[in-house]
Design an enzyme around this catalytic site. Structure first.
Site, short mmCIF file in Angstrom:
data_model
loop_
_atom_site.label_atom_id
_atom_site.label_comp_id
_atom_site.label_asym_id
_atom_site.label_seq_id
_atom_site.Cartn_x
_atom_site.Cartn_y
_atom_site.Cartn_z
CE1 TYR A 168 -4.24 1.94 0.76
CE2 TYR A 168 -2.84 2.91 1.88
CZ TYR A 168 -4.08 3.40 1.40
OH TYR A 168 -4.77 3.84 1.63
CE LYS A 172 -3.83 4.96 -1.80
NZ LYS A 172 -4.43 4.86 -2.76
P1 NAP Z 1 -13.98 2.67 0.01
O1 NAP Z 1 -14.42 3.80 1.22
O2 NAP Z 1 -13.16 1.23 0.42
O3 NAP Z 1 -13.99 2.79 -1.01
C1 NAP Z 1 -13.50 1.85 -1.81
C2 NAP Z 1 -13.49 3.19 -3.48
O4 NAP Z 1 -12.40 1.68 -4.67
C3 NAP Z 1 -14.66 1.80 -3.96
O5 NAP Z 1 -16.02 2.90 -4.09
C4 NAP Z 1 -14.65 0.88 -4.94
O6 NAP Z 1 -15.27 -0.04 -6.07
C5 NAP Z 1 -13.57 1.45 -5.25
N1 NAP Z 1 -12.50 0.03 -5.65
C6 NAP Z 1 -12.12 -0.82 -5.58
N2 NAP Z 1 -11.61 -1.40 -6.21
C7 NAP Z 1 -11.78 -1.29 -7.40
C8 NAP Z 1 -11.57 -2.13 -8.31
N3 NAP Z 1 -11.26 -3.26 -8.93
N4 NAP Z 1 -12.11 -1.70 -9.59
C9 NAP Z 1 -12.94 -0.61 -9.14
N5 NAP Z 1 -12.94 0.38 -8.49
C10 NAP Z 1 -12.24 -0.48 -7.61
O7 NAP Z 1 -12.43 3.76 0.30
P2 NAP Z 1 -12.11 4.87 0.89
O8 NAP Z 1 -11.41 5.11 2.66
O9 NAP Z 1 -13.18 5.71 0.28
O10 NAP Z 1 -10.79 5.51 0.09
C11 NAP Z 1 -11.05 6.18 -1.49
C12 NAP Z 1 -9.64 6.35 -1.34
O11 NAP Z 1 -8.72 7.34 -0.72
C13 NAP Z 1 -8.29 5.34 -1.63
O12 NAP Z 1 -7.89 5.23 -2.81
C14 NAP Z 1 -7.22 5.10 -0.52
O13 NAP Z 1 -6.42 4.41 -0.91
C15 NAP Z 1 -7.35 6.47 -0.21
N6 NAP Z 1 -7.32 6.98 1.02
C16 NAP Z 1 -7.63 6.44 2.14
C17 NAP Z 1 -7.68 6.72 3.31
C18 NAP Z 1 -8.73 6.01 4.84
O14 NAP Z 1 -8.63 6.45 6.19
N7 NAP Z 1 -10.26 5.31 4.03
C19 NAP Z 1 -6.84 6.97 3.95
C20 NAP Z 1 -6.06 7.32 2.72
C21 NAP Z 1 -6.19 7.88 1.55
P3 NAP Z 1 -16.55 -1.33 -5.22
O15 NAP Z 1 -17.69 -0.27 -4.68
O16 NAP Z 1 -17.20 -1.57 -6.79
O17 NAP Z 1 -15.47 -1.61 -4.03
#
Ligand code: NAP
Length: 263
Positions: A168, A172
């Site tokens: 991860y 990133k």
């Molecule tokens: P989340 O709630 O798990 O949502 C992830 C999203 O990515 C979902 O819409 C999912 O679509 C999509 N996705 C995952 N695998 C995919 C694939 N194979 N093809 C197409 N779409 C896919 O995560 P989140 O926390 O909102 O994270 C959003 C972004 O922010 C990510 O890049 C994550 O790394 C980054 N981020 C998150 C955090 C945190 O603490 N949450 C912190 C820093 C950065 P589906 O609906 O199809 O599953």
């Protein structure tokens, strides 16, 4: 002293008429970014894998804000996913002005337990897909000749190492640098590329990794503002980066982390 409102700031954060593709838009941070964009007047393509979830989100945003909202269910783990999605989105909106690369996965694993399969699964969605999608959409924007904005949601994990996040963190960190290459190469075409690096947000992903108090407390203790981020704090940075208010911001990485990674 001036008392009248400065006209430069009236509508500086509006995105009226802009055509935007947002990945990972059905839930979590991406769903909040989609709502922020719709409320700022952008027409949208929402992408993810769950057709039903995306369709419901698209209908709700259209009803609430009156903008044009489409959905495109594409698995970005597939090597041909970015090409497919770039084509679908441009067809739906007649071109693209904005790409928000937000979709991502997190499969926590320690260095010593890492397998090739787990490493590849993370890199495919978190690095290959957004990099290729930006390349395809960037090429479309160059051909349109009207400039554009690309924002990539990386992570504070790109800037500060986290145990049990081997692939991860690497994915990133790679994205932050890939974004700078986009900024260098596409800048002369009026296309700006920037990234944001949020700390923990308690979405489905955040909850799964940081939901337990025993894990959350030491992490929160390292954040000077003393709390995790909430989705709109990421969305606000993304809207700003895509707006005319950020017209000279290119190749920047904005930490949305309460000071966690400032050193
Ligand atoms: P989340 O709630 O798990 O949502 C992830 C999203 O990515 C979902 O819409 C999912 O679509 C999509 N996705 C995952 N695998 C995919 C694939 N194979 N093809 C197409 N779409 C896919 O995560 P989140 O926390 O909102 O994270 C959003 C972004 O922010 C990510 O890049 C994550 O790394 C980054 N981020 C998150 C955090 C945190 O603490 N949450 C912190 C820093 C950065 P589906 O609906 O199809 O599953």
């Amino acid at each position: 002293m001036t008392t009248a409102a400065d006209p430069r700031y009236a509508g500086a954060l509006r995105l009226d008429g802009k055509r935007a593709l947002i990945t990972g838009a059905g839930k979590g941070i991406g769903a909040d970014i989609a709502r922020a964009f719709a409320s700022a007047g952008a027409d949208l393509v929402l992408s993810g894998r769950d057709e039903g979830e995306l369709g419901r989100a698209a209908a709700a945003l259209h009803d609430e804000f009156g903008v044009d909202v489409h959905s495109a269910a594409v698995d970005l783990a597939r090597a041909d996913g970015p090409d497919t999605l770039a084509g679908m989105a441009a067809d739906a909106l007649g071109g693209l002005d904005i790409l928000v690369n937000n979709a991502g996965v997190s499969y926590p694993e320690s260095v010593v337990d890492t397998t090739a399969e787990a490493f590849d699964a993370t890199i495919a969605v978190n690095l290959r897909a957004p990099a290729l999608l930006a390349a395809r959409v960037g090429a479309q924007m160059v051909a349109q000749g009207t400039g554009g904005a690309i924002v990539t949601v990386a992570s504070a994990a790109a800037l500060a190492p986290l145990p049990d996040h081997y692939a991860y963190c690497a994915s990133k960190a790679g994205l932050v640098m890939a974004t700078k290459v986009l900024a260098r190469e596409l800048g002369p075409h009026g296309i700006r590329a920037n990234s944001v690096c949020p700390t923990v947000v308690l979405t489905e992903m955040g909850q799964r990794v940081w939901g337990e108090e025993a894990k959350a407390a030491p992490m929160i203790a390292r954040i000077p503002l003393g709390r995790f981020a909430v989705p709109h704090e990421v969305s606000d940075a993304v809207v700003w980066l895509c707006s005319d208010a950020a017209s000279m911001i290119n190749g920047a990485d904005i930490a949305v982390d309460g000071g966690y990674t400032m050193g």
